[in-house]
Design a protein around this motif. Structure first.
Motif, PDB file in Angstrom:
ATOM      1  N   SER A 133       0.729  -1.265   0.025  1.00 29.00           N
ATOM      2  CA  SER A 133      -0.057   0.100   0.054  1.00 29.00           C
ATOM      3  C   SER A 133       0.802   1.244   0.170  1.00 29.00           C
ATOM      4  O   SER A 133       1.943   1.368   0.407  1.00 29.00           O
ATOM      5  CB  SER A 133      -0.637  -0.020   1.221  1.00 29.00           C
ATOM      6  N   PRO A 134       0.537   2.303  -0.726  1.00 30.14           N
ATOM      7  CA  PRO A 134       1.108   3.693  -0.680  1.00 30.14           C
ATOM      8  C   PRO A 134       1.315   4.180   0.917  1.00 30.14           C
ATOM      9  O   PRO A 134       0.154   4.032   1.508  1.00 30.14           O
ATOM     10  CB  PRO A 134       0.611   4.309  -1.707  1.00 30.14           C
ATOM     11  N   VAL A 135       2.189   4.746   1.252  1.00 28.80           N
ATOM     12  CA  VAL A 135       2.419   5.491   2.600  1.00 28.80           C
ATOM     13  C   VAL A 135       1.955   6.951   2.272  1.00 28.80           C
ATOM     14  O   VAL A 135       2.272   7.556   1.379  1.00 28.80           O
ATOM     15  CB  VAL A 135       4.049   5.637   2.775  1.00 28.80           C
ATOM     16  N   THR A 136       1.138   7.167   3.131  1.00 24.11           N
ATOM     17  CA  THR A 136       0.425   8.373   3.042  1.00 24.11           C
ATOM     18  C   THR A 136       0.459   9.257   4.342  1.00 24.11           C
ATOM     19  O   THR A 136       0.691   8.487   4.962  1.00 24.11           O
ATOM     20  CB  THR A 136      -1.153   8.368   2.725  1.00 24.11           C
ATOM     21  N   GLU A 137       0.177  10.527   4.424  1.00 16.66           N
ATOM     22  CA  GLU A 137       0.288  11.257   5.551  1.00 16.66           C
ATOM     23  C   GLU A 137      -1.151  12.222   5.608  1.00 16.66           C
ATOM     24  O   GLU A 137      -1.301  12.653   4.513  1.00 16.66           O
ATOM     25  CB  GLU A 137       1.258  12.444   5.752  1.00 16.66           C
ATOM     26  N   THR A 138      -1.698  11.990   6.937  1.00 16.76           N
ATOM     27  CA  THR A 138      -3.079  12.845   7.058  1.00 16.76           C
ATOM     28  C   THR A 138      -2.336  14.294   7.698  1.00 16.76           C
ATOM     29  O   THR A 138      -2.115  13.888   8.967  1.00 16.76           O
ATOM     30  CB  THR A 138      -4.076  12.002   7.817  1.00 16.76           C
ATOM     31  N   VAL A 139      -2.877  15.102   7.198  1.00 23.36           N
ATOM     32  CA  VAL A 139      -2.365  16.524   7.799  1.00 23.36           C
ATOM     33  C   VAL A 139      -3.453  17.491   8.427  1.00 23.36           C
ATOM     34  O   VAL A 139      -4.478  17.458   7.497  1.00 23.36           O
ATOM     35  CB  VAL A 139      -1.387  17.223   7.026  1.00 23.36           C
ATOM     36  N   THR A 140      -3.728  17.874   9.613  1.00 21.61           N
ATOM     37  CA  THR A 140      -4.557  18.463  10.138  1.00 21.61           C
ATOM     38  C   THR A 140      -4.422  20.182   9.798  1.00 21.61           C
ATOM     39  O   THR A 140      -3.164  20.329  10.592  1.00 21.61           O
ATOM     40  CB  THR A 140      -5.028  18.499  11.454  1.00 21.61           C
ATOM     41  N   ILE A 141      -4.874  20.763   9.068  1.00 27.03           N
ATOM     42  CA  ILE A 141      -4.625  22.176   9.096  1.00 27.03           C
ATOM     43  C   ILE A 141      -5.749  22.960   9.680  1.00 27.03           C
ATOM     44  O   ILE A 141      -6.949  22.738   9.664  1.00 27.03           O
ATOM     45  CB  ILE A 141      -4.690  22.573   7.536  1.00 27.03           C
ATOM     46  N   VAL A 142      -5.155  23.996  10.503  1.00 27.28           N
ATOM     47  CA  VAL A 142      -6.139  24.710  11.232  1.00 27.28           C
ATOM     48  C   VAL A 142      -6.257  26.134  10.591  1.00 27.28           C
ATOM     49  O   VAL A 142      -5.143  26.465   9.921  1.00 27.28           O
ATOM     50  CB  VAL A 142      -5.744  25.060  12.656  1.00 27.28           C
ATOM     51  N   PHE A 143      -7.303  26.850  10.511  1.00 38.02           N
ATOM     52  CA  PHE A 143      -7.336  27.992   9.833  1.00 38.02           C
ATOM     53  C   PHE A 143      -8.214  29.214  10.620  1.00 38.02           C
ATOM     54  O   PHE A 143      -9.034  28.593  11.505  1.00 38.02           O
ATOM     55  CB  PHE A 143      -7.713  28.254   8.367  1.00 38.02           C
ATOM     56  N   GLU A 144      -8.189  30.286  10.549  1.00 41.36           N
ATOM     57  CA  GLU A 144      -8.862  31.577  11.190  1.00 41.36           C
ATOM     58  C   GLU A 144     -10.040  32.012  10.433  1.00 41.36           C
ATOM     59  O   GLU A 144     -11.107  32.183  11.060  1.00 41.36           O
ATOM     60  CB  GLU A 144      -8.102  32.707  11.370  1.00 41.36           C
ATOM     61  N   ASP A 145     -10.073  31.569   9.048  1.00 42.54           N
ATOM     62  CA  ASP A 145     -11.304  32.066   8.436  1.00 42.54           C
ATOM     63  C   ASP A 145     -11.398  31.273   7.111  1.00 42.54           C
ATOM     64  O   ASP A 145     -10.324  30.833   6.473  1.00 42.54           O
ATOM     65  CB  ASP A 145     -11.137  33.548   7.947  1.00 42.54           C
ATOM     66  N   LEU A 146     -12.611  30.996   6.565  1.00 46.16           N
ATOM     67  CA  LEU A 146     -12.925  30.288   5.493  1.00 46.16           C
ATOM     68  C   LEU A 146     -13.831  31.101   4.419  1.00 46.16           C
ATOM     69  O   LEU A 146     -14.857  31.433   4.904  1.00 46.16           O
ATOM     70  CB  LEU A 146     -13.426  28.716   5.589  1.00 46.16           C
ATOM     71  N   VAL A 147     -13.365  31.313   3.108  1.00 41.94           N
ATOM     72  CA  VAL A 147     -14.095  31.796   2.330  1.00 41.94           C
ATOM     73  C   VAL A 147     -14.277  30.928   1.010  1.00 41.94           C
ATOM     74  O   VAL A 147     -13.321  30.383   0.695  1.00 41.94           O
ATOM     75  CB  VAL A 147     -13.428  33.071   1.737  1.00 41.94           C
ATOM     76  N   ILE A 148     -15.480  30.744   0.651  1.00 42.47           N
ATOM     77  CA  ILE A 148     -15.786  29.702  -0.387  1.00 42.47           C
ATOM     78  C   ILE A 148     -16.075  30.646  -1.690  1.00 42.47           C
ATOM     79  O   ILE A 148     -16.784  31.289  -1.625  1.00 42.47           O
ATOM     80  CB  ILE A 148     -17.185  29.001  -0.219  1.00 42.47           C
ATOM     81  N   GLU A 149     -15.229  30.241  -2.772  1.00 48.99           N
ATOM     82  CA  GLU A 149     -15.608  31.003  -4.218  1.00 48.99           C
ATOM     83  C   GLU A 149     -16.271  29.990  -5.105  1.00 48.99           C
ATOM     84  O   GLU A 149     -16.048  28.715  -5.073  1.00 48.99           O
ATOM     85  CB  GLU A 149     -14.230  31.055  -4.802  1.00 48.99           C
TER      86      GLU A 149
END
Length: 149
Positions: A133-149
């Motif tokens: 199986s491929p080796v993967t990384e799960t990364v948690t990214i935190v953010f202050e604001d989210l804008v959807i386009e």
């Protein structure tokens, strides 16, 4: 009466992440991307009738987090961003990131812009002798604001 014509539903054949406007990596998966804001409940009496009137209004937007999965041997720039974040080098680590959903011809269809984002956690996939199986990384990214386009 005929029903209105439905638009095609988006599919996600390809998606990636940009950091400060530069595409640095295509992703295996994105999980938990959401926008939330407080709801203010305003209650008052109406004039002479004395009846109670309740109005709901938008409040302050909340920060958030998203989990992304990537191949472990991918972009050096992304790996450096993770390292800067986990080392606490916030002057360099806080960046504007964008998760981009692309159609089957790799044209951007939708964007989620994460303001002042940085990596707070990394989890490696299971490493097992003899596994292909491929080796993967799960990364948690935190953010202050989210804008959807």
């Amino acid at each position: 009466m005929a029903l209105p014509k439905a638009e095609d539903v988006l599919v996600a054949p390809n998606f990636g992440i940009q950091i400060d406007g530069v595409m640095i990596e295509y992703l295996n998966s994105v999980n938990g991307l959401q926008v939330e804001q407080d709801v203010i409940k305003y209650q008052q009496n109406q004039g002479t009738t004395g009846r109670s009137n309740v109005t709901l209004m938008p409040g302050v937007g909340k920060d958030g987090q998203v989990d992304i999965e990537r191949g472990a041997s991918q972009s050096d720039a992304f790996t450096q961003w993770i390292k800067d974040s986990l080392d606490g080098n916030m002057g360099v680590a806080r960046k504007n990131a964008t998760i981009i959903l692309m159609d089957y011809e790799d044209n951007p269809v939708k964007r989620w812009n994460l303001r002042n984002a940085w990596c707070s956690k990394i989890v490696m996939s299971t490493l097992k002798a003899g596994d292909t199986s491929p080796v993967t990384e799960t990364v948690t990214i935190v953010f202050e604001d989210l804008v959807i386009e």
